[in-house]
Design an enzyme around this catalytic site. Structure first.
Site, mmCIF file in Angstrom:
data_model
loop_
_atom_site.group_PDB
_atom_site.id
_atom_site.type_symbol
_atom_site.label_atom_id
_atom_site.label_comp_id
_atom_site.label_asym_id
_atom_site.label_seq_id
_atom_site.Cartn_x
_atom_site.Cartn_y
_atom_site.Cartn_z
ATOM 1 N N ARG A 8 0.843 -1.196 0.000
ATOM 2 C CA ARG A 8 0.000 0.000 0.000
ATOM 3 C C ARG A 8 0.883 1.252 0.000
ATOM 4 N NH1 ARG A 8 0.276 -1.851 5.131
ATOM 5 N NH2 ARG A 8 0.408 -0.403 6.879
ATOM 6 N N CYS A 32 33.671 0.222 25.065
ATOM 7 C CA CYS A 32 34.964 -0.220 24.522
ATOM 8 C C CYS A 32 35.968 -0.448 25.669
ATOM 9 C CB CYS A 32 35.522 0.818 23.554
ATOM 10 S SG CYS A 32 34.877 0.695 21.864
ATOM 11 N N HIS A 92 34.216 -2.704 18.701
ATOM 12 C CA HIS A 92 33.087 -1.782 18.647
ATOM 13 C C HIS A 92 32.180 -2.061 17.437
ATOM 14 C CE1 HIS A 92 31.161 2.086 19.616
ATOM 15 N NE2 HIS A 92 31.150 2.346 18.329
ATOM 16 N N ASN A 132 18.791 -5.321 22.337
ATOM 17 C CA ASN A 132 18.154 -4.360 21.453
ATOM 18 C C ASN A 132 19.212 -3.937 20.455
ATOM 19 O OD1 ASN A 132 15.877 -4.406 23.111
ATOM 20 N ND2 ASN A 132 16.601 -2.679 24.333
ATOM 21 N N SER A 140 21.507 3.847 20.588
ATOM 22 C CA SER A 140 22.359 4.820 19.907
ATOM 23 C C SER A 140 23.798 4.339 19.834
ATOM 24 C CB SER A 140 22.285 6.164 20.636
ATOM 25 O OG SER A 140 22.521 5.951 22.022
ATOM 26 N N HIS A 145 26.156 -5.414 22.284
ATOM 27 C CA HIS A 145 25.931 -5.757 23.685
ATOM 28 C C HIS A 145 24.474 -6.134 23.916
ATOM 29 C CE1 HIS A 145 24.474 -1.596 23.581
ATOM 30 N NE2 HIS A 145 23.843 -1.828 24.726
ATOM 31 N N GLU A 161 3.110 -17.450 28.210
ATOM 32 C CA GLU A 161 3.594 -18.638 27.495
ATOM 33 C C GLU A 161 3.538 -19.881 28.382
ATOM 34 O OE1 GLU A 161 6.618 -16.216 24.495
ATOM 35 O OE2 GLU A 161 7.445 -17.309 26.208
HETATM 36 ZN ZN LIG Z 1 32.620 0.562 21.765
#
Ligand SMILES: [Zn+2]
Length: 328
Positions: A8, A32, A92, A132, A140, A145, A161
């Site tokens: 759509r 880091c 990183h 996440n 951000s 991690h 569940e």
């Molecule tokens: Zn890092």
């Protein structure tokens, strides 16, 4: 399912893919090695997985012991726990999709150890572990991690569940998740990965377009109960799924990835089958699946795609990451 709606017209917001060229080390990254953290301490010069207590915990030991009691019918009780950050490695830029298999296995081993250690504490009723990934889900800092909450309460999703698995066992004398795996194996179209100990598939009931379940084929209730063989297979399945995700649009693929495990409050959880869910928010490149009237209002999930189609797209991907196969 309303797969006819996917094409759509869309005049709404789109999101741009996250910055491709992330440096191996970022001087102002609080994850880091050797860098300063916001609490004033510094990270060690770590090499493998690195776990530390979250400097800004959503659940912590400092919660009020006696919360003010509201007027009935409202109720309040103390919510506290331990919040930790699990850095997958010192690099990183090295997301799970590009990590070596043995390093992903080390992350699984960390989940196993943390669940065993924290779950053994009498005040901890559940260990919630998740990742996440991507700016679209609010992260951000791209340093790979995950997080962990060991809480004095249980979480709604797993309660639901557990209840469903118990009811199914009572009614059919069969294990629900075992039957789900068997149905996926019989159908076969939505399976992305399978070996002797683990399976990855887009479930028949997928809500998000590219939702994937990764599970040990033999039931355990907690990640801490996995055998070494199951851990190794799980790491392979995770690698397989995340590589397919990145290869799909040749860009880092955002997701929320919770571990679904039973409470650790000493109850009988033999009906609970541990698994990992991958919940990616994008339904097309740059286009978020927004939750609105049907989902937030009505409480039912309206899927704009068909799981067979989306599984076919993922199955068609190579299992070597595009950035590791291209000449640089
Ligand atoms: Zn890092």
């Amino acid at each position: 399912m309303a797969a006819h709606r996917q094409a759509r017209p869309w005049l709404g917001e789109t999101v741009t893919a996250q910055e491709e060229r992330v440096p191996e080390y970022q001087p102002d990254c609080y994850l880091c090695p050797r860098n300063a953290r916001s609490n004033g301490s510094a990270n060690p010069d770590y090499h493998g997985v690195y776990v530390f207590d979250n400097d800004h915990p959503c659940v912590g030991p400092a919660a009020p012991t006696e919360p003010e009691q509201p007027l009935p019918p409202y109720m309040a009780q103390r919510a506290n726990g331990i919040a930790r950050v699990i850095c997958y490695g010192p690099r990183h830029d090295l997301t799970v999709a590009r990590m070596a298999l043995e390093n992903i296995a080390a992350v699984v081993e960390t989940w196993r150890r943390e669940t065993r250690d924290l779950g053994a504490r009498s005040e901890v009723k559940q260990v919630l572990i998740f990742e996440n990934k991507g700016e679209v889900v609010g992260v951000s800092n791209p340093h790979p991690h995950g997080q962990l909450y060991a809480t004095n309460f249980t979480w709604k999703t797993f309660d639901t569940e557990l209840e469903a698995q118990r009811r199914y066992m009572l009614e059919t004398k069969r294990a629900l998740f075992g039957d789900i795996i068997a149905a996926e194996q019989r159908d076969g179209r939505r399976i992305l990965y399978a070996d002797d100990h683990a399976i990855a598939f887009v479930p028949y009931f997928a809500r998000y377009a590219y939702e994937v379940y990764v599970a040990p084929t033999r039931r355990v209730s907690h990640v801490s109960d996995l055998s070494d063989d199951q851990c190794e297979s799980l790491a392979k399945a995770i690698k397989d799924v995340t590589v397919r995700y990145d290869n799909l649009w040749r860009q880092p693929f955002p997701y929320v990835m919770p571990l679904h495990q039973a409470p650790t409050d000493g109850g009988d959880y033999r009906d609970f089958h541990f698994f990992i869910g991958f919940l990616p928010p994008l339904r097309r490149p740059g286009t978020i699946k927004y939750l609105a009237g049907p989902e937030i209002g009505g409480g039912n999930f309206l899927s704009d795609t068909s799981p067979e189609e989306k599984a076919a797209e993922l199955r068609a991907q190579l299992t070597v990451h595009y950035r590791d196969s291209d000449p640089r």
